[in-house]
Design an enzyme around this catalytic site. Structure first.
Site, PDB file in Angstrom:
ATOM      1  N   PRO A  41      -0.613  -0.818   0.186  1.00  0.00           N
ATOM      2  CA  PRO A  41      -1.596  -0.386   1.190  1.00  0.00           C
ATOM      3  C   PRO A  41      -1.798  -1.493   2.210  1.00  0.00           C
ATOM      4  O   PRO A  41      -2.057  -2.639   1.838  1.00  0.00           O
ATOM      5  CB  PRO A  41      -2.864  -0.153   0.357  1.00  0.00           C
ATOM      6  N   MET A  42      -1.670  -1.158   3.498  1.00  0.00           N
ATOM      7  CA  MET A  42      -1.801  -2.163   4.554  1.00  0.00           C
ATOM      8  C   MET A  42      -2.622  -1.591   5.696  1.00  0.00           C
ATOM      9  O   MET A  42      -2.252  -0.570   6.295  1.00  0.00           O
ATOM     10  CB  MET A  42      -0.414  -2.601   5.043  1.00  0.00           C
ATOM     11  N   MET A  43      -3.733  -2.250   5.987  1.00  0.00           N
ATOM     12  CA  MET A  43      -4.652  -1.787   7.018  1.00  0.00           C
ATOM     13  C   MET A  43      -3.940  -1.702   8.375  1.00  0.00           C
ATOM     14  O   MET A  43      -3.198  -2.606   8.764  1.00  0.00           O
ATOM     15  CB  MET A  43      -5.848  -2.723   7.129  1.00  0.00           C
TER      16      MET A  43
ATOM     17  N   GLN B 173      -6.170   4.417  -1.720  1.00  0.00           N
ATOM     18  CA  GLN B 173      -6.859   3.170  -2.037  1.00  0.00           C
ATOM     19  C   GLN B 173      -8.275   3.200  -1.477  1.00  0.00           C
ATOM     20  O   GLN B 173      -8.478   3.469  -0.285  1.00  0.00           O
ATOM     21  CB  GLN B 173      -6.148   1.935  -1.497  1.00  0.00           C
TER      22      GLN B 173
ATOM     23  N   CYS C 171      -8.589  -7.517  -0.885  1.00  0.00           N
ATOM     24  CA  CYS C 171      -8.635  -7.744   0.556  1.00  0.00           C
ATOM     25  C   CYS C 171      -9.635  -8.848   0.904  1.00  0.00           C
ATOM     26  O   CYS C 171     -10.793  -8.777   0.497  1.00  0.00           O
ATOM     27  CB  CYS C 171      -9.009  -6.455   1.283  1.00  0.00           C
TER      28      CYS C 171
ATOM     29  N   ASN D 280       2.887  -8.148  -6.546  1.00  0.00           N
ATOM     30  CA  ASN D 280       2.895  -8.035  -5.091  1.00  0.00           C
ATOM     31  C   ASN D 280       2.783  -9.428  -4.507  1.00  0.00           C
ATOM     32  O   ASN D 280       2.241 -10.323  -5.126  1.00  0.00           O
ATOM     33  CB  ASN D 280       1.710  -7.146  -4.661  1.00  0.00           C
ATOM     34  N   GLY D 281       3.324  -9.591  -3.286  1.00  0.00           N
ATOM     35  CA  GLY D 281       3.132 -10.849  -2.581  1.00  0.00           C
ATOM     36  C   GLY D 281       4.430 -11.570  -2.280  1.00  0.00           C
ATOM     37  O   GLY D 281       5.080 -12.090  -3.197  1.00  0.00           O
TER      38      GLY D 281
END
Length: 330
Positions: free
Chosen positions: A13-15, A66, A96, A207-208
């Site tokens: 999920p990415m804003m 999310q 976040c 993740n990352g």
């Protein structure tokens, strides 16, 4: 469609990025990976324009919603709404680091209050007969990552969480911007591997900073799932071979077919009052590494943003790639 028990890859999920147009595009590249919405605040789910915030195309399955929040009752109501709308999973954001998230008492700052996170998970599990998961960091600020991540995992699994996704960095809420928090805190993949060893029967994802499918395969030797973020967005072609490499499916995604599908999708979006650029802004990196990739980006970044632009822009951009690829091969 991959089953939840066969989860190996997800797109994070990415804003401002993983909206419904982005997810539709990614789904043309991989039929198997789990796709995530942008984070949606529980209050917005309950009181906002649900079609605008939560609408999705059936082709996006499997797709997860999310949520952001820290009030168990509100999150339960938002989870119920997401379940009723047909989402395949509800995920709670505990990672976040943005200022607006901190002021709302959710996101990464919840690493300090694992009991509250557990109460949120339990409330959501009580109303949603679909997987409820958590995405977190290793810890925040001066927390010890062994203790902080261990306590978060213990609490959320005791509350019934079906999976824990871990961004393998701390978040520094004091002193680093949200953008800096994506790069500056060092990655610690072994900490996530150790967590999986502690919970061999629980789904643990990582993740990352993961840039490729080759890296994904290496991580899958230690954890259950890998979540690609910026790599999937900036170089989406990485997803085209995911189903073949990770699940043994035949062949890679046909990029000409992807262009056709996206042109049809863009035409439908425009017919309903949308703009071509809403769709194509997510596609500029599709041909990264190909001859003609630069020209493809240029056409989509300029022509697709002009008033009245239509799907023919996509075909023209693809022709430019095809021509330069053919010339390079000659």
């Amino acid at each position: 469609m991959s089953s939840y028990s066969d989860l190996r890859l997800a797109v994070a999920p990415m804003m401002d990025w993983t909206d419904r147009h982005c997810r539709f595009f990614h789904r043309q590249l991989t039929r198997r990976a789990l796709l995530y919405t942008e984070m949606v605040v529980a209050d917005a789910v309950i009181h906002g324009d649900r079609e605008r915030l939560l609408g999705f195309d059936a082709v996006e399955h499997p797709v997860a919603l999310q949520l952001g929040g820290s009030d168990p009752k509100k999150l339960a109501e938002a989870a119920r709404i997401g379940k009723d709308l047909g989402y395949d999973e509800i995920n709670l954001n505990v990672g976040c680091p943005s200022d607006r998230v901190q002021s709302g008492t959710f996101g990464a700052c919840l690493m300090r209050t694992p009991d509250l996170v557990g109460a949120c998970v339990a409330a959501m599990k009580g109303v949603a007969a679909i997987p409820v998961t958590v995405k977190c960091r290793l810890g925040v600020d001066e927390q010890d990552t062994e203790t902080a991540l261990g306590e978060m995992a213990r609490t959320v699994f005791a509350a019934g969480a079906d999976a824990l996704w871990v961004h393998a960095r701390k978040a520094w809420l004091e002193g680093l911007s949200p953008k800096e928090n994506r790069d500056i805190p060092p990655l610690d993949y072994p900490r996530v591997y150790r967590l999986k060893q502690e919970y061999p029967n629980r789904l643990i994802g990582i993740n990352g900073g993961i840039q490729s499918l080759d890296e994904t395969v290496r991580h899958l030797e230690h954890v259950d799932g890998v979540m690609l973020g910026r790599a999937a967005y900036h170089t989406p072609g990485v997803l085209a071979n995911a189903d073949a490499l990770l699940w043994g499916d035949d062949g890679r995604a046909d990029l000409a077919g992807v262009i056709d599908a996206m042109a049809d999708y863009a035409a439908r979006h425009i017919a309903h009052g949308g703009r071509l650029a809403h769709v194509t802004r997510h596609m500029t990196g599709l041909f990264h590494g190909f001859p003609g990739a630069r020209r493809f980006r240029q056409i989509l970044s300029t022509d697709a943003t002009r008033p009245g632009a239509g799907p023919d822009v996509l075909f023209r951009a693809f022709e430019a790639v095809s021509l330069e690829t053919a010339e390079a091969a000659a």
